[in-house]
Design a protein around this motif. Structure first.
Motif, PDB file in Angstrom:
ATOM      1  N   PHE A  40       0.818  -1.210   0.000  1.00 33.51           N
ATOM      2  CA  PHE A  40       0.000   0.000   0.000  1.00 33.51           C
ATOM      3  C   PHE A  40       0.859   1.270   0.000  1.00 33.51           C
ATOM      4  O   PHE A  40       0.616   2.199  -0.775  1.00 33.51           O
ATOM      5  CB  PHE A  40      -0.924   0.003   1.215  1.00 33.51           C
ATOM      6  CG  PHE A  40      -1.820   1.204   1.305  1.00 33.51           C
ATOM      7  CD1 PHE A  40      -2.962   1.305   0.530  1.00 33.51           C
ATOM      8  CD2 PHE A  40      -1.506   2.249   2.168  1.00 33.51           C
ATOM      9  CE1 PHE A  40      -3.783   2.431   0.604  1.00 33.51           C
ATOM     10  CE2 PHE A  40      -2.317   3.371   2.258  1.00 33.51           C
ATOM     11  CZ  PHE A  40      -3.467   3.459   1.466  1.00 33.51           C
ATOM     12  N   ALA A  41       1.865   1.313   0.858  1.00 31.92           N
ATOM     13  CA  ALA A  41       2.662   2.531   1.012  1.00 31.92           C
ATOM     14  C   ALA A  41       3.416   2.895  -0.261  1.00 31.92           C
ATOM     15  O   ALA A  41       3.486   4.076  -0.639  1.00 31.92           O
ATOM     16  CB  ALA A  41       3.638   2.370   2.176  1.00 31.92           C
ATOM     17  N   GLN A  42       3.990   1.903  -0.933  1.00 32.61           N
ATOM     18  CA  GLN A  42       4.813   2.171  -2.109  1.00 32.61           C
ATOM     19  C   GLN A  42       4.020   2.295  -3.402  1.00 32.61           C
ATOM     20  O   GLN A  42       4.573   2.699  -4.430  1.00 32.61           O
ATOM     21  CB  GLN A  42       5.857   1.045  -2.266  1.00 32.61           C
ATOM     22  CG  GLN A  42       6.832   0.939  -1.101  1.00 32.61           C
ATOM     23  CD  GLN A  42       7.609   2.219  -0.880  1.00 32.61           C
ATOM     24  OE1 GLN A  42       8.077   2.847  -1.823  1.00 32.61           O
ATOM     25  NE2 GLN A  42       7.735   2.624   0.377  1.00 32.61           N
ATOM     26  N   THR A  43       2.756   1.958  -3.359  1.00 34.91           N
ATOM     27  CA  THR A  43       1.923   2.094  -4.566  1.00 34.91           C
ATOM     28  C   THR A  43       1.455   3.537  -4.705  1.00 34.91           C
ATOM     29  O   THR A  43       0.867   4.103  -3.783  1.00 34.91           O
ATOM     30  CB  THR A  43       0.701   1.163  -4.496  1.00 34.91           C
ATOM     31  OG1 THR A  43       1.141  -0.193  -4.531  1.00 34.91           O
ATOM     32  CG2 THR A  43      -0.236   1.397  -5.674  1.00 34.91           C
ATOM     33  N   THR A  44       1.728   4.149  -5.836  1.00 34.93           N
ATOM     34  CA  THR A  44       1.294   5.517  -6.104  1.00 34.93           C
ATOM     35  C   THR A  44       0.216   5.510  -7.182  1.00 34.93           C
ATOM     36  O   THR A  44       0.097   4.545  -7.945  1.00 34.93           O
ATOM     37  CB  THR A  44       2.466   6.377  -6.595  1.00 34.93           C
ATOM     38  OG1 THR A  44       2.936   5.832  -7.854  1.00 34.93           O
ATOM     39  CG2 THR A  44       3.597   6.368  -5.578  1.00 34.93           C
ATOM     40  N   THR A  45      -0.548   6.583  -7.242  1.00 34.90           N
ATOM     41  CA  THR A  45      -1.568   6.676  -8.290  1.00 34.90           C
ATOM     42  C   THR A  45      -0.910   6.726  -9.665  1.00 34.90           C
ATOM     43  O   THR A  45      -1.481   6.254 -10.648  1.00 34.90           O
ATOM     44  CB  THR A  45      -2.447   7.925  -8.082  1.00 34.90           C
ATOM     45  OG1 THR A  45      -1.608   9.088  -7.928  1.00 34.90           O
ATOM     46  CG2 THR A  45      -3.321   7.771  -6.855  1.00 34.90           C
ATOM     47  N   ALA A  46       0.296   7.283  -9.723  1.00 32.99           N
ATOM     48  CA  ALA A  46       1.018   7.327 -10.996  1.00 32.99           C
ATOM     49  C   ALA A  46       1.340   5.908 -11.470  1.00 32.99           C
ATOM     50  O   ALA A  46       1.233   5.602 -12.663  1.00 32.99           O
ATOM     51  CB  ALA A  46       2.299   8.136 -10.843  1.00 32.99           C
ATOM     52  N   GLU A  47       1.729   5.043 -10.526  1.00 33.36           N
ATOM     53  CA  GLU A  47       2.043   3.657 -10.884  1.00 33.36           C
ATOM     54  C   GLU A  47       0.785   2.907 -11.311  1.00 33.36           C
ATOM     55  O   GLU A  47       0.799   2.133 -12.269  1.00 33.36           O
ATOM     56  CB  GLU A  47       2.697   2.949  -9.690  1.00 33.36           C
ATOM     57  CG  GLU A  47       3.017   1.483  -9.917  1.00 33.36           C
ATOM     58  CD  GLU A  47       3.993   1.244 -11.067  1.00 33.36           C
ATOM     59  OE1 GLU A  47       4.033   0.106 -11.576  1.00 33.36           O
ATOM     60  OE2 GLU A  47       4.704   2.184 -11.458  1.00 33.36           O
ATOM     61  N   VAL A  48      -0.308   3.140 -10.602  1.00 35.48           N
ATOM     62  CA  VAL A  48      -1.573   2.500 -10.974  1.00 35.48           C
ATOM     63  C   VAL A  48      -2.014   2.970 -12.354  1.00 35.48           C
ATOM     64  O   VAL A  48      -2.456   2.180 -13.185  1.00 35.48           O
ATOM     65  CB  VAL A  48      -2.674   2.809  -9.933  1.00 35.48           C
ATOM     66  CG1 VAL A  48      -4.030   2.281 -10.410  1.00 35.48           C
ATOM     67  CG2 VAL A  48      -2.324   2.196  -8.578  1.00 35.48           C
ATOM     68  N   ALA A  49      -1.869   4.271 -12.599  1.00 33.98           N
ATOM     69  CA  ALA A  49      -2.244   4.825 -13.898  1.00 33.98           C
ATOM     70  C   ALA A  49      -1.414   4.197 -15.013  1.00 33.98           C
ATOM     71  O   ALA A  49      -1.943   3.878 -16.087  1.00 33.98           O
ATOM     72  CB  ALA A  49      -2.053   6.336 -13.886  1.00 33.98           C
ATOM     73  N   ARG A  50      -0.132   3.996 -14.740  1.00 33.97           N
ATOM     74  CA  ARG A  50       0.738   3.384 -15.751  1.00 33.97           C
ATOM     75  C   ARG A  50       0.299   1.963 -16.067  1.00 33.97           C
ATOM     76  O   ARG A  50       0.201   1.571 -17.232  1.00 33.97           O
ATOM     77  CB  ARG A  50       2.185   3.377 -15.243  1.00 33.97           C
ATOM     78  CG  ARG A  50       3.199   2.850 -16.257  1.00 33.97           C
ATOM     79  CD  ARG A  50       4.587   2.720 -15.653  1.00 33.97           C
ATOM     80  NE  ARG A  50       4.650   1.657 -14.662  1.00 33.97           N
ATOM     81  CZ  ARG A  50       4.766   0.360 -14.976  1.00 33.97           C
ATOM     82  NH1 ARG A  50       4.812  -0.021 -16.250  1.00 33.97           N
ATOM     83  NH2 ARG A  50       4.842  -0.553 -14.027  1.00 33.97           N
TER      84      ARG A  50
END
Length: 222
Positions: A40-50
């Protein structure tokens, strides 16, 4: 009649609905893989978007924040570990119904996915207690309450004798999930191989035996 009057009526709205659902599905899948791999902590919305092949803005058009996205991922995959509510008029034995409720006969691929989701939930709830609270508040997780309702329903039908549905539900969930998660973690910590397909089958048989023992206590005729 004018040519304009002869033109077919154009229905609007449906394509946008389909597009929204497709985008939402892609985001949830991208978040699922990111949370499992990064936490959870290391997941960013930018990574999810990618991973979802969408923009960050598209994510916030569907989800309020990262906690909301995490809760949605858990809710989407909770079918892997609890099958409730049960169909109306179900005629299976109590034993078989409980086996199905806890999905003890799922495929190997589903079993692996279940282990991953359960481990994710437990691990992140330890590091982020507020996340655990949010999962319950948002009803992404309310399996215990649903199991209590089923037990109370069976009690009313005279099939079970349950003095405290909360204690009984908690005991059943401890029997099942307490066996599904820790062994895998211990194997990882000690550097031992994880359970293989045969090991998982044996594990599930042990869980079934424990459920049968509980049933003898709350249903002496079982």
């Amino acid at each position: 009649m004018s040519k304009a009057e002869n033109l077919p009526t154009v229905r609007r709205g449906r394509p946008k609905v389909v597009e929204y659902e497709d985008r939402r599905k892609a985001i949830v899948q991208g978040a699922y893989s990111a949370f499992l791999e990064l936490g959870f902590a290391q997941t960013t919305t930018a990574e999810v978007a990618r991973r979802a092949s969408v923009s960050k803005r598209a994510i916030y058009e569907v989800f309020a924040n990262k906690k909301d996205l995490f809760a949605t991922v858990i809710k989407e995959y909770r079918y892997l570990f609890m099958d409730l509510p049960r169909p109306e008029g179900e005629t299976l034995s109590l034993e078989e119904t409980l086996f199905r409720i806890f999905r003890l006969d799922i495929s190997e691929n589903e079993a692996l996915a279940r282990e991953a989701i359960l481990k994710l939930m437990t691990r992140e709830s330890v590091f982020f207690p507020e996340l655990s609270d949010y999962l319950y508040e948002s009803k992404a997780i309310h399996s215990r309450e649903m199991l209590m309702e089923w037990l109370e329903s069976e009690h009313e039908k005279g099939k079970l004798t349950v003095e405290d549905s909360g204690i009984c539900a908690g005991m059943l969930m401890d029997i099942v999930f307490g066996a599904l998660i820790p062994r895998k973690w211990v194997s990882e910590i000690e550097g031992k191989p994880q359970l293989d397909a045969e090991g998982r089958r044996h594990q599930l048989e042990v869980i079934k035996k424990r459920i049968r023992m509980v049933l003898r206590g709350i249903n002496p005729t079982a």
